[in-house]
Design a protein around this motif. Structure first.
Motif, short mmCIF file in Angstrom:
data_model
loop_
_atom_site.label_atom_id
_atom_site.label_comp_id
_atom_site.label_asym_id
_atom_site.label_seq_id
_atom_site.Cartn_x
_atom_site.Cartn_y
_atom_site.Cartn_z
N VAL A 151 0.83 -1.22 0.00
CA VAL A 151 0.00 0.00 0.00
C VAL A 151 0.86 1.26 0.00
O VAL A 151 1.98 1.26 0.53
N PRO A 152 0.34 2.35 -0.59
CA PRO A 152 1.06 3.62 -0.56
C PRO A 152 0.76 4.33 0.76
O PRO A 152 0.01 3.81 1.59
N ASN A 154 -0.89 7.19 1.22
CA ASN A 154 -2.14 7.95 1.37
C ASN A 154 -3.33 7.02 1.51
O ASN A 154 -3.41 6.02 0.81
N LYS A 177 2.40 -4.98 3.32
CA LYS A 177 3.52 -4.08 3.64
C LYS A 177 2.99 -2.66 3.71
O LYS A 177 2.47 -2.14 2.73
N GLU A 180 6.38 3.15 4.18
CA GLU A 180 7.39 3.67 5.12
C GLU A 180 7.07 5.10 5.55
O GLU A 180 7.61 5.60 6.52
N GLY A 231 2.82 4.17 -7.15
CA GLY A 231 3.14 4.90 -8.37
C GLY A 231 3.57 3.97 -9.50
O GLY A 231 3.99 2.84 -9.27
N THR A 234 7.22 2.65 -9.42
CA THR A 234 7.41 1.54 -8.47
C THR A 234 6.82 0.26 -9.03
O THR A 234 7.41 -0.82 -8.89
N GLU A 252 -2.89 -0.86 -8.94
CA GLU A 252 -3.69 0.38 -8.77
C GLU A 252 -2.69 1.52 -8.75
O GLU A 252 -2.01 1.72 -7.75
N LEU A 253 -2.60 2.26 -9.86
CA LEU A 253 -1.50 3.23 -9.98
C LEU A 253 -2.02 4.67 -10.00
O LEU A 253 -3.14 4.93 -9.60
N GLY A 254 -1.20 5.54 -10.49
CA GLY A 254 -1.51 6.97 -10.40
C GLY A 254 -2.51 7.44 -11.42
O GLY A 254 -3.03 6.68 -12.23
N CYS A 286 -5.08 9.45 -5.79
CA CYS A 286 -4.93 8.86 -7.11
C CYS A 286 -6.00 9.38 -8.05
O CYS A 286 -5.82 9.44 -9.26
N GLU A 385 1.93 13.14 -13.03
CA GLU A 385 1.15 13.14 -11.79
C GLU A 385 1.95 13.87 -10.72
O GLU A 385 3.00 13.39 -10.29
N PHE A 413 -7.27 7.11 -14.78
CA PHE A 413 -7.82 6.54 -13.54
C PHE A 413 -9.24 7.03 -13.27
O PHE A 413 -10.13 6.25 -12.98
P1 NAD Z 1 5.17 4.61 -4.15
O1 NAD Z 1 5.02 3.97 -5.48
O2 NAD Z 1 6.36 5.42 -3.87
O3 NAD Z 1 5.13 3.48 -3.00
C1 NAD Z 1 4.06 2.57 -2.91
C2 NAD Z 1 4.50 1.38 -2.09
O4 NAD Z 1 5.44 0.61 -2.85
C3 NAD Z 1 5.19 1.74 -0.78
O5 NAD Z 1 4.72 0.89 0.25
C4 NAD Z 1 6.66 1.47 -1.09
O6 NAD Z 1 7.44 1.16 0.03
C5 NAD Z 1 6.52 0.26 -2.01
N1 NAD Z 1 7.72 -0.02 -2.80
C6 NAD Z 1 8.69 0.83 -3.19
N2 NAD Z 1 9.64 0.16 -3.92
C7 NAD Z 1 9.25 -1.13 -3.97
C8 NAD Z 1 9.80 -2.30 -4.56
N3 NAD Z 1 10.96 -2.28 -5.23
N4 NAD Z 1 9.11 -3.47 -4.44
C9 NAD Z 1 7.94 -3.51 -3.76
N5 NAD Z 1 7.38 -2.43 -3.17
C10 NAD Z 1 8.02 -1.25 -3.28
O7 NAD Z 1 3.83 5.45 -3.92
P2 NAD Z 1 3.47 6.48 -2.75
O8 NAD Z 1 4.26 7.73 -2.90
O9 NAD Z 1 3.46 5.79 -1.44
O10 NAD Z 1 1.93 6.77 -3.13
C11 NAD Z 1 1.56 7.64 -4.15
C12 NAD Z 1 1.24 6.92 -5.43
O11 NAD Z 1 0.25 5.92 -5.20
C13 NAD Z 1 0.63 7.86 -6.46
O12 NAD Z 1 1.12 7.56 -7.73
C14 NAD Z 1 -0.85 7.55 -6.36
O13 NAD Z 1 -1.60 7.92 -7.49
C15 NAD Z 1 -0.84 6.08 -6.14
N6 NAD Z 1 -2.11 5.64 -5.56
C16 NAD Z 1 -2.95 4.89 -6.33
C17 NAD Z 1 -4.19 4.50 -5.82
C18 NAD Z 1 -5.15 3.69 -6.65
O14 NAD Z 1 -6.09 3.16 -6.09
N7 NAD Z 1 -4.94 3.57 -7.94
C19 NAD Z 1 -4.55 4.87 -4.52
C20 NAD Z 1 -3.67 5.64 -3.78
C21 NAD Z 1 -2.44 6.01 -4.30
#
Ligand code: NAD
Length: 493
Positions: A151-152, A154, A177, A180, A231, A234, A252-254, A286, A385, A413
């Motif tokens: 999970v991210p 937010n 997970k 952080e 994102g 990632t 589920e991405l950005g 998102c 984004e 999205f």
């Molecule tokens: P992020 O991609 O930086 O991190 C997301 C998660 O991935 C974190 O828990 C991070 O620790 C983990 N991660 C990082 N590197 C990894 C790896 N190598 N292997 C496995 N996991 C890893 O995103 P963020 O900054 O926490 O959140 C913002 C992003 O999330 C935005 O792009 C937003 O649009 C997206 N988001 C999407 C939705 C949706 O439902 N589509 C909902 C909320 C947020």
């Protein structure tokens, strides 16, 4: 506030990291270090996955009557309801999101568990029509096994619920997970699993960064299904991990969601919808409606209202009830927004309001609600984004141009359409390629309705009835009913 220490939840026990490693969590409203969280080692993640695997292969969970699993989920919902204020506060302190919103989301977590509790015994296979001489054929749905959820930061409680609840209802075990940047509310929430007497190992929460924690989890050979929210960059690191374990993946991405406003719109309502889409949650969603696309006739009047509204937004302490916009979640996030905005202005975007840190705060990652006029789409502020309170504005002449502009993005999205002409709004909705659209509103949500994206916004859906099937395998069975022995082994029938 006193400094707090959190532990991970693995195999029904509370644990520190195996090597004692910890990281600190900063309150984005005042930049104070307020909590410590374990930094999981590779061994900790392996332990969590093995616990989930044991719970799935040896434990009672997948063998339990489905209605009984449903009762557990209902119990989780009941345990969460009295905690919504406390969980909301923790999430607000950890992320800077408004308490008004995190409290509501914690309440919605209970709704999500209630929704999937009712679905636990409504998962079906089917019996296709056949001749009486055919073998008896049927399908059945079984749990996938061990699910890994990432999970991210937010809306982490809510996003975790959309993964845990359907996975559990379908009979799986899961390792989540946390982000952080915002682990604390989720770790606090995990107490509910113990309170609801969930068998050990069915749900496990680990904390740490992408590497090693997320990488170890998503590449683990015992993981059968990965549900990732985060994102797109990632996601590109997670996708190759499934080449080794062949785990099923949903992403589920950005987003870079368009909001299309036609000349015949109720301007007051549209203004509020647009503000909800981009300035609520400081644009860190998102589904943020970050690309405003306005018809010529109403362009100037709408922009005037939006500027007035943006400049009157009450920025401040996210715990205070009167605050309308809190800080951004991290310093890195604010730096990134400033850079992309600067580049866009250098390339011709016109700053209409905002664009800087508010003078009233010398601490906290605050950023003003920002509106920029753009002559074309090829600017960072329109293409990328930003995940912040920055609205780009483009104008259009006719419906065809509006649709073309709305679809001119790698992301797909969500999106909004504002018009009093419902036939036109529906016509446009059918032509915008996007996972979710709102007509004459924005940001309304429900556990009953799926969300997820097209294009670079990912694949798979969360929430709603269908999501539960994504946590099942479909098995087909043939039964010979003729009473005759197998005859010629070289002839197929
Ligand atoms: P992020 O991609 O930086 O991190 C997301 C998660 O991935 C974190 O828990 C991070 O620790 C983990 N991660 C990082 N590197 C990894 C790896 N190598 N292997 C496995 N996991 C890893 O995103 P963020 O900054 O926490 O959140 C913002 C992003 O999330 C935005 O792009 C937003 O649009 C997206 N988001 C999407 C939705 C949706 O439902 N589509 C909902 C909320 C947020």
């Amino acid at each position: 506030m006193t400094h707090q220490k959190f532990q991970m939840f693995i195999d029904g026990n509370w644990r520190d990291a195996g090597d004692g490693g910890r990281f600190t969590s900063l309150n984005p409203a005042n930049e104070e270090d307020w909590a410590e969280v374990p930094e999981a080692t590779v061994q900790d993640v392996n332990d969590a996955v093995e616990a989930a695997h044991r719970a799935f292969t040896e434990g009672p969970w997948p063998r339990m009557k489905p209605a009984e699993r449903g009762r557990y989920l209902r119990r989780i919902a009941e345990c969460v309801r009295p905690l919504t204020e406390e969980l909301g506060r923790l999430e607000t302190i950890d992320t800077g999101k408004l308490l008004r919103e995190t409290r509501w989301q914690a309440g919605n977590v209970a709704n999500v568990y209630d929704f999937y509790s009712g679905l636990a015994d409504k998962i079906h296979g089917y019996v296709p029509v056949s001749s009486p001489d055919d073998p008896f054929m049927f399908t059945m749905r079984e749990p996938v096994g061990v699910v890994a959820g990432i999970v991210p930061w937010n809306s982490q409680l809510q996003l975790a619920a959309y993964k845990i609840a359907p996975a559990l209802a379908a009979g799986n075990s899961i390792v989540i997970k946390a982000s952080e940047h915002a682990s604390c509310a989720l770790l606090e929430f995990a107490k509910v699993f113990a309170e609801a007497d969930l068998p050990p190992g069915v749900v496990n929460i680990v904390t740490g960064g992408g590497v090693p924690c997320g990488q170890t989890l998503t590449s683990h050979p015992l993981v059968n299904r990965i549900t990732f929210t985060g994102g797109v960059d990632t996601a590109r690191k997670v996708i190759p991990n499934t080449a080794s374990n062949i785990a099923r993946l949903s992403l589920e991405l950005g987003g870079k969601s368009p909001v299309v406003v036609f000349d015949d719109t109720d301007l007051e309502s549209a203004t509020n919808g647009i503000v909800a889409g981009i300035f609520a949650a400081s644009g860190q969603s998102c589904a943020a409606g970050s690309r405003l696309i306005v018809q010529d006739g109403v362009h100037d009047a709408l922009i005037e209202r939006l500027i007035e509204k943006a400049e009157s937004i009450k920025i401040g302490d996210p715990l205070a009830e009167e605050t309308q916009m809190g800080p951004l979640a991290t310093q890195g996030q604010r730096d990134r927004i400033e850079t992309l905005l600067e580049q866009s202005i250098a390339q011709g975007a016109e700053l209409l309001t905002g664009g800087k840190r508010p003078a009233a705060f010398n601490k906290g990652y605050y950023f003003e609600p920002t509106i920029v006029r753009c002559e074309h789409q090829k600017l960072p502020v329109v293409e990328t984004e930003l995940f912040g309170p920055v609205l780009s504005v483009l104008r259009f002449k006719d419906e065809a141009e509006a649709i073309a502009l709305a679809n001119d993005s790698d992301f797909a999205f969500a999106g909004g359409i504002f018009s009093r002409d419902i036939a036109r709004a529906l016509r446009v909705a059918r032509r915008i390629r996007s996972g979710r659209l709102w007509i004459n509103t924005y940001r309304v949500t429900s556990a009953q309705v799926p969300f997820g994206g097209f294009k670079r916004s990912g694949y798979g859906r969360e929430a709603g009835i269908d999501s539960i099937n994504d946590y099942t395998e479909l098995k087909s069975v043939f039964v010979e009913t003729s009473g005759e022995p197998v005859a010629d082994p070289f002839v197929m029938r």
